[in-house]
Scaffold this active site. Structure first.
Site, PDB file in Angstrom:
ATOM      1  N   ARG A  13       0.828  -1.210   0.000  1.00  0.00           N
ATOM      2  CA  ARG A  13       0.000   0.000   0.000  1.00  0.00           C
ATOM      3  C   ARG A  13       0.861   1.258   0.000  1.00  0.00           C
ATOM      4  NH1 ARG A  13      -0.701   4.958   2.192  1.00  0.00           N
ATOM      5  NH2 ARG A  13      -0.125   4.096   4.233  1.00  0.00           N
ATOM      6  N   HIS A 205       7.926   4.112  12.126  1.00  0.00           N
ATOM      7  CA  HIS A 205       7.804   4.149  10.663  1.00  0.00           C
ATOM      8  C   HIS A 205       8.857   5.134  10.155  1.00  0.00           C
ATOM      9  CE1 HIS A 205       5.230   4.005   6.870  1.00  0.00           C
ATOM     10  NE2 HIS A 205       6.120   4.962   6.611  1.00  0.00           N
ATOM     11  N   HIS A 207      11.847   6.559   7.460  1.00  0.00           N
ATOM     12  CA  HIS A 207      12.254   6.701   6.060  1.00  0.00           C
ATOM     13  C   HIS A 207      13.769   6.827   5.989  1.00  0.00           C
ATOM     14  CE1 HIS A 207       8.239   8.027   4.015  1.00  0.00           C
ATOM     15  NE2 HIS A 207       8.065   7.057   4.893  1.00  0.00           N
ATOM     16  N   CYS A 238      10.797   9.000  -1.299  1.00  0.00           N
ATOM     17  CA  CYS A 238      10.416  10.138  -0.466  1.00  0.00           C
ATOM     18  C   CYS A 238       9.866  11.240  -1.362  1.00  0.00           C
ATOM     19  CB  CYS A 238      11.609  10.656   0.323  1.00  0.00           C
ATOM     20  SG  CYS A 238      11.201  12.083   1.359  1.00  0.00           S
ATOM     21  N   ASN A 247      10.654   4.643   2.289  1.00  0.00           N
ATOM     22  CA  ASN A 247      10.428   3.627   3.306  1.00  0.00           C
ATOM     23  C   ASN A 247      11.646   2.728   3.495  1.00  0.00           C
ATOM     24  OD1 ASN A 247       7.650   4.234   3.850  1.00  0.00           O
ATOM     25  ND2 ASN A 247       7.120   3.320   1.888  1.00  0.00           N
TER      26      ASN A 247
END
Length: 283
Positions: A13, A205, A207, A238, A247
């Protein structure tokens, strides 16, 4: 026995949604099935949003209908509104997620409303999810810095994290949306946040925009977090740093978990099939 760390796979997703090209439905299904076979127990499969705004997720119902469901795997979907929740229920999702921002600038740019207004939208989603027996996960973006507002105060992150939990979210995923985090800044955030919120209610979460995501996972583990989002093959760049990694790669998260002596229950060899599919998508 070593502590278990949960890896929440967001590639199907969050990873695919950020790509400009439309990925074939069958490829999405193959990716999710490969992740299931590798032992991922939490997979964010799709998002039930307006195809006008996110055409990459227009086939959400078809994806959910086509996957081979593995025992013990929770297949999640992002549901930004009540219509999305109803579609997720109809598609047989195991859990859903709502998305909020910790900065006003990002909330208005991405949700077209203030943070407070976004929480007003969440209330009916939470009620309907509860009636249907679905758990709800909360995303909170820009917890370190915002591309519009600059650094995000820790007290602001704490406030909105508590609000998401009060609404009924079982966990809040803290997003370093632009990859601005450094071990020191993330450590200070957790020092403040954990005075009010238990670590078991939080997920990281991160990056990898500036190559710091692995170090941030280490900091979070040291602060007691045992849940992390990751994207197979590093799917998803990003949006505020074109060409930069976004990610954190699932394999990178697993490497940190193992190096710290924790368990994750994922078959690294089986993960290679999903990685090959991801590589074909991003090529």
């Amino acid at each position: 026995m070593a502590d278990h760390v949960t890896v929440f796979e967001v590639g199907p997703r969050d990873g695919l949604q950020s790509l400009g090209a439309q990925v074939p439905t069958d490829t999405k299904i193959d990716l999710i099935d490969a992740l299931s076979r590798a032992g991922l127990k939490k997979i964010e499969a799709t998002s039930f949003v307006s195809p006008r705004w996110v055409p990459q997720m227009a086939d959400a119902a078809e994806v959910m209908a086509g996957i081979t469901r593995a025992e013990g795997v929770s297949y999640a979907a992002l549901t930004p509104n009540l219509r999305g929740l109803e579609a997720a229920v109809a598609a047989g999702c195991d859990e859903v997620a709502v998305f909020a921002a910790a900065s006003e600038g990002f909330s208005r740019a991405n949700l077209n409303c203030s943070i407070e207004e976004s929480f007003g939208r969440f209330a009916p989603i939470m009620r309907q999810a509860q009636e249907n027996g679905l758990r709800v996960r909360g995303y909170l973006s820009t917890v370190i810095a915002c591309p519009f507002d600059g650094p995000t105060p820790a007290e602001t992150v704490t406030r909105w994290t508590e609000r998401l939990l009060e609404l009924g979210c079982y966990e809040v995923s803290l997003g370093d949306t632009i990859g601005a985090g450094q071990p020191e800044t993330v450590g200070r955030l957790f020092d403040a946040l954990l005075e009010r919120v238990p670590a078991e209610k939080l997920a990281g979460h991160f990056h990898d925009t500036h190559g710091q995501a692995g170090a941030l996972v280490e900091v979070a583990l040291d602060h007691g977090l045992r849940s992390f989002d990751a994207s197979v093959g590093g799917l998803g760049g990003c949006p505020y740093a074109p060409g930069a990694p976004g990610n954190i790669d699932t394999r990178a998260v697993l490497s940190v978990i193992e190096a710290r002596g924790f368990e994750h229950g994922i078959d690294i060899n089986a993960l290679q099939k999903a990685e090959r599919i991801a590589a074909g998508i991003s090529a």
